[in-house]
Design an enzyme around this catalytic site. Structure first.
Site, PDB file in Angstrom:
ATOM      1  N   CYS A   4       0.814  -1.205   0.043  1.00 11.27           N
ATOM      2  CA  CYS A   4      -0.007   0.020  -0.041  1.00 11.27           C
ATOM      3  C   CYS A   4       0.873   1.286  -0.038  1.00 11.27           C
ATOM      4  CB  CYS A   4      -0.899  -0.035   1.106  1.00 11.27           C
ATOM      5  SG  CYS A   4      -1.865   1.534   1.406  1.00 11.27           S
ATOM      6  N   CYS A   7       0.292   3.622   2.967  1.00  9.02           N
ATOM      7  CA  CYS A   7       1.092   2.834   4.357  1.00  9.02           C
ATOM      8  C   CYS A   7       2.859   2.974   4.154  1.00  9.02           C
ATOM      9  CB  CYS A   7       0.723   1.283   4.305  1.00  9.02           C
ATOM     10  SG  CYS A   7      -0.798   1.005   4.818  1.00  9.02           S
ATOM     11  N   HIS A  46      -4.107   0.893   8.238  1.00 11.93           N
ATOM     12  CA  HIS A  46      -4.575   0.682   6.905  1.00 11.93           C
ATOM     13  C   HIS A  46      -6.043   0.281   7.156  1.00 11.93           C
ATOM     14  CE1 HIS A  46      -4.419  -0.504   2.927  1.00 11.93           C
ATOM     15  NE2 HIS A  46      -5.203  -1.337   3.178  1.00 11.93           N
ATOM     16  N   ASN A  87     -13.488   9.444  -2.170  1.00  6.89           N
ATOM     17  CA  ASN A  87     -13.862   8.624  -3.287  1.00  6.89           C
ATOM     18  C   ASN A  87     -13.873   7.194  -2.524  1.00  6.89           C
ATOM     19  OD1 ASN A  87     -14.015  10.654  -4.956  1.00  6.89           O
ATOM     20  ND2 ASN A  87     -11.575  10.703  -5.239  1.00  6.89           N
ATOM     21  N   GLY A  93     -14.279   6.268  -7.962  1.00 10.43           N
ATOM     22  CA  GLY A  93     -13.295   7.438  -8.510  1.00 10.43           C
ATOM     23  C   GLY A  93     -11.962   7.040  -7.640  1.00 10.43           C
ATOM     24  N   THR A  95      -8.733   5.461  -6.383  1.00  8.66           N
ATOM     25  CA  THR A  95      -7.460   4.875  -7.017  1.00  8.66           C
ATOM     26  C   THR A  95      -6.479   4.094  -6.065  1.00  8.66           C
ATOM     27  OG1 THR A  95      -6.324   6.993  -7.368  1.00  8.66           O
ATOM     28  CG2 THR A  95      -7.802   6.271  -9.293  1.00  8.66           C
ATOM     29  N   HIS A  98      -6.490   3.033   0.236  1.00  3.74           N
ATOM     30  CA  HIS A  98      -6.297   3.133   1.735  1.00  3.74           C
ATOM     31  C   HIS A  98      -7.051   4.350   1.912  1.00  3.74           C
ATOM     32  CE1 HIS A  98      -3.175   3.653   5.226  1.00  3.74           C
ATOM     33  NE2 HIS A  98      -3.922   4.564   5.306  1.00  3.74           N
ATOM     34  N   HIS A 100      -8.772   7.776   2.467  1.00  2.71           N
ATOM     35  CA  HIS A 100      -8.314   9.224   2.509  1.00  2.71           C
ATOM     36  C   HIS A 100      -9.473  10.262   2.199  1.00  2.71           C
ATOM     37  CE1 HIS A 100      -7.496   7.288  -1.491  1.00  2.71           C
ATOM     38  NE2 HIS A 100      -7.804   8.553  -1.927  1.00  2.71           N
ATOM     39  N   HIS A 102      -9.863  13.813   0.600  1.00  2.00           N
ATOM     40  CA  HIS A 102      -9.026  15.036   0.007  1.00  2.00           C
ATOM     41  C   HIS A 102      -9.630  16.444   0.430  1.00  2.00           C
ATOM     42  CE1 HIS A 102      -8.083  12.739  -3.646  1.00  2.00           C
ATOM     43  NE2 HIS A 102      -8.897  11.959  -3.212  1.00  2.00           N
TER      44      HIS A 102
END
Ligand code: DGP
Length: 114
Positions: A4, A7, A46, A87, A93, A95, A98, A100, A102
């Protein structure tokens, strides 16, 4: 998770432009910014996506969101505003697998995002 990328960033094995970190979370600048300020906020542990959140692992989500007002003030976009995006999965969307968020700021953001 050995394979990852986030990670590896959290472990310091891959360099990143870190804005904030503590025991549980990491905030760093997106490699491919979509706005003048484009941060990624991640749990260090994770969690593949929002789809894997449970009562056992969701405390870090509050920690991430509690950090946002301080980041906004420090980076100077608290008054102008900003957008927080997650996402989830292929249609969402996502990609990087892990979890997250934005955090986008520094320009007027259109809605809907497309
Ligand atoms: P998403 O599409 O929601 O999974 O967003 C993944 C984001 O991660 C995307 O905006 C680009 C960013 N990204 C991918 N690899 C790296 C990396 O190695 N370093 C940094 N800083 N950002 C990355």
């Amino acid at each position: 998770m050995m394979d990852c990328i986030f990670c590896k960033i959290a472990a310091g094995e891959i360099p990143s432009d870190i804005v904030y970190q503590d025991e549980d979370l990491l905030v760093f600048r997106d490699l491919n910014p979509q706005a003048p300020v484009h941060l990624l906020l991640i749990p260090k542990a994770h969690i593949p996506s929002a789809n894997q959140l449970t009562t056992e692992n969701s405390d870090v989500i509050a920690k991430i969101f509690e950090r946002i007002p301080a980041l906004a003030e420090e980076l100077g976009f608290d008054k102008a505003g900003y957008r927080i995006v997650n996402n989830c999965g292929e249609d969402g969307g996502q990609t990087v697998s892990h979890l997250h968020f934005h955090l986008l700021a520094g320009r007027s953001l259109q809605w809907p995002p497309g």
